[in-house]
Each structure stands twice: as structure tokens, then as C-alpha cells.
Design a protein around this motif. Structure first.
Motif, PDB file in Angstrom:
ATOM      1  N   MET A  19       0.773  -1.179  -0.073  1.00 42.90           N
ATOM      2  CA  MET A  19       0.064  -0.119   0.123  1.00 42.90           C
ATOM      3  C   MET A  19       0.878   0.968  -0.051  1.00 42.90           C
ATOM      4  O   MET A  19       0.420   2.264  -0.543  1.00 42.90           O
ATOM      5  N   GLY A  20       1.867   1.266   0.734  1.00 39.61           N
ATOM      6  CA  GLY A  20       2.897   2.332   0.737  1.00 39.61           C
ATOM      7  C   GLY A  20       3.546   2.700  -0.669  1.00 39.61           C
ATOM      8  O   GLY A  20       3.487   3.816  -1.014  1.00 39.61           O
ATOM      9  N   VAL A 188      -6.408   5.471   8.250  1.00 39.99           N
ATOM     10  CA  VAL A 188      -7.114   4.528   7.488  1.00 39.99           C
ATOM     11  C   VAL A 188      -7.130   3.025   7.922  1.00 39.99           C
ATOM     12  O   VAL A 188      -6.085   2.519   8.556  1.00 39.99           O
ATOM     13  N   LEU A 189      -8.165   2.356   7.921  1.00 42.96           N
ATOM     14  CA  LEU A 189      -8.445   1.120   8.618  1.00 42.96           C
ATOM     15  C   LEU A 189      -8.666   0.270   7.261  1.00 42.96           C
ATOM     16  O   LEU A 189      -9.748  -0.083   7.090  1.00 42.96           O
ATOM     17  N   PRO A 190      -7.721  -0.504   6.735  1.00 42.40           N
ATOM     18  CA  PRO A 190      -7.800  -1.291   5.477  1.00 42.40           C
ATOM     19  C   PRO A 190      -8.408  -2.679   6.158  1.00 42.40           C
ATOM     20  O   PRO A 190      -8.044  -3.094   7.332  1.00 42.40           O
ATOM     21  N   GLY A 191      -8.917  -3.290   5.381  1.00 48.58           N
ATOM     22  CA  GLY A 191      -9.528  -4.641   5.492  1.00 48.58           C
ATOM     23  C   GLY A 191      -8.477  -5.568   5.010  1.00 48.58           C
ATOM     24  O   GLY A 191      -7.501  -5.543   4.832  1.00 48.58           O
ATOM     25  N   VAL A 192      -9.279  -6.809   4.239  1.00 51.41           N
ATOM     26  CA  VAL A 192      -8.239  -7.756   3.618  1.00 51.41           C
ATOM     27  C   VAL A 192      -7.734  -7.091   2.366  1.00 51.41           C
ATOM     28  O   VAL A 192      -8.486  -6.803   1.267  1.00 51.41           O
ATOM     29  N   ILE A 193      -6.439  -6.819   2.077  1.00 54.04           N
ATOM     30  CA  ILE A 193      -6.053  -5.946   0.732  1.00 54.04           C
ATOM     31  C   ILE A 193      -4.763  -7.017   0.551  1.00 54.04           C
ATOM     32  O   ILE A 193      -4.110  -7.481   1.018  1.00 54.04           O
ATOM     33  N   ASP A 194      -4.903  -6.931  -0.975  1.00 55.80           N
ATOM     34  CA  ASP A 194      -3.935  -7.865  -1.399  1.00 55.80           C
ATOM     35  C   ASP A 194      -2.481  -7.260  -1.427  1.00 55.80           C
ATOM     36  O   ASP A 194      -2.135  -6.403  -2.623  1.00 55.80           O
ATOM     37  N   THR A 195      -1.686  -7.807  -0.719  1.00 62.28           N
ATOM     38  CA  THR A 195      -0.436  -7.047  -0.462  1.00 62.28           C
ATOM     39  C   THR A 195       0.691  -8.295  -0.336  1.00 62.28           C
ATOM     40  O   THR A 195       0.217  -9.321  -0.003  1.00 62.28           O
TER      41      THR A 195
END
Length: 253
Positions: A19-20, A188-195
């Protein structure tokens, strides 16, 4: 098209992957200058190697361990000296730990507790304690911390991780009150993110499913998180502070 991030200067912590990295690429594409740090020197080298000459001229990069307060402070001041100003900071540095999804609280070692809390809580403290000194950031600056949907609920076999994310959100909201609008501070509160981190958990834990089925039935992308972070960094979110923005496909609905 000119955006409100054009000609602005931002620091992105943990900006060499996931994400960064998506946020760094988005800001550079929109005409921002970006100081990026990451604990992985290899990932930073890969980032720099893939930049165009124009983007490279707007990027300042150094390896930094966010748990080292003096290193964080030194990088911030070096970035400000390099670019002449800082309009905002986004902190992506964080960890789920080594036993996320497998270890109950009574199975978690003290070393593991310290590892998670140092990165997820002390790291944020190091960022805020340097960044929010009056006069350091430019007028109307914005600081964004990347937490988790588990900043607001428990995680089965991830109690210390969830505790660290709750603590970080509390720090963000308190800092927003303390700056009184001089600097906006949001989470920011991400859920399940493809990382890469999520893929590593999938490889480590069979059927790793930290959230139930969501209204949007898929994993999120790093770019979708980057879009929200970029908005919160920009002046387009000028009346937003002390808030928590879910990017989770409706997991916390």
C-alpha cells in the motif's frame, strides 16, 4: 490535470512495497515530491530503479527503522532540508507479528509482544512526536496513519496485534485534538488487501480468512487504499481530522 497534491511534498514511511508503494507511485504521478523510507533497503533500490528520470528527480529515499526515534527524526529533517518543506506524512509501517491467526494470547511470547507493540505503537509515537512539533510541518499539513479494521474489533488468535491497532487509533485521535487543526491527523483502516504481507499470511496459515464475507465480495487492492490516503493527505480533505476511514469492502459495516 492538476490535483491538490501537485507541487506538494510528502513523506511516506514503509513506502517501498504494498500500500505504501502504491501511494508513492500515485503521488509522484500527480506531481508531488516524495520522501520515502522503508526498513528494506532492497525494496527501496527496486523502487528507485523503476522510476522514470522525472519521477526520480522528485523522490528522496533512505532506509529507516521506524522503531528508532532518532532515525525517524533525522530522516524527517533530512527530507525537509532536501525539499524545503513537508506538507504531510503517511505511515504504513506495521506488522501482524509472526503468529497472527495461529497464536492465542496465552501462546504469545513476551518477545513477540514487544516486537508488535514496538513497531505498531512506538513506531507511530516516534512519527507523531517528531512530525507534530509546532512549526515543523507546513501550514495545513496532514498526517495519515494506516491502521486496520482490527483497530475497532478483536482478532481471533491476534490479540496483541488488535491491541496495538486500537492503541494507535487512540493516539491518532488524541493527536488530532492536540494539534487543534494546525495539522490534521487521521487513520485509514484497511480490511483484507492484496499485498505481499497478506500473501505471506496466506502461505503461512491454511485458509487464512481474518474477516467474514463482505458486501463487496473480494480482496481490496493496494491502489484502493492509496486513493483514500492520497485524499486525506490532500487539501481536498481540509475539514477531516481525528477520523478513521474504513477501506474494507464493508467488513465493518
Amino acid at each position: 490535470m492538476t490535483s491538490s497534491t501537485t507541487a506538494m511534498t510528502y513523506v511516506i514511511i514503509g513506502g517501498a512495497s504494498g500500500m505504501g508503494l502504491a501511494t508513492v507511485q500515485t503521488l509522484l504521478a500527480r506531481g508531488s515530491e516524495v520522501a520515502v523510507c522503508d526498513i528494506s533497503e532492497e525494496n527501496l533500490e527496486t523502487l528507485l530503479a523503476h522510476l522514470t528520470p522525472e519521477a526520480s528527480s522528485k523522490c528522496f529515499a533512505k532506509p529507516v527503522d521506524v522503531t528508532d526515534r532518532s532515525a525517524v527524526n533525522f530522516f524527517f529533517h533530512a527530507a525537509k532540508e532536501h525539499f524545503g518543506k513537508l506538507n504531510g506524512i503517511a505511515n504504513f509501517a506495521g506488522t501482524g507479528g509472526h503468529g497472527l491467526g495461529t497464536d492465542a494470547v496465552w501462546q504469545t511470547s513476551e518477545d513477540e509482544y514487544n516486537f508488535i507493540m514496538d513497531l505498531n505503537v512506538k513506531g507511530l509515537f516516534n512519527v507523531l512526536s517528531s512530525a507534530l512539533v509546532p512549526g515543523f510541518l507546513s501550514k495545513h499539513a496532514s498526517v495519515v496513519h494506516i491502521g486496520s479494521i482490527f483497530s475497532e474489533k478483536g482478532f481471533l488468535n491476534g490479540a496483541v496485534f488488535a491491541a496495538s491497532k486500537h492503541a494507535a487509533l487512540g493516539m491518532v485521535r488524541s493527536a488530532a485534538k492536540e494539534t487543534k487543526g494546525r495539522v490534521r491527523v487521521n487513520c485509514v483502516l484497511p480490511g483484507v488487501i492484496d499485498t505481499p504481507m497478506h500473501r505471506a499470511n496466506l502461505a503461512r496459515v491454511k485458509n487464512f480468512t481474518p474477516t467474514p464475507a463482505t458486501p463487496i465480495p473480494r480482496d481490496g487492492t493496494a491502489q484502493e487504499v492509496a486513493n483514500v490516503v492520497t485524499f486525506l493527505l490532500s487539501e481536498e480533505s481540509s475539514f477531516v481530522t481525528g477520523d478513521a476511514w474504513n477501506v474494507d469492502g464493508g467488513a465493518n459495516a
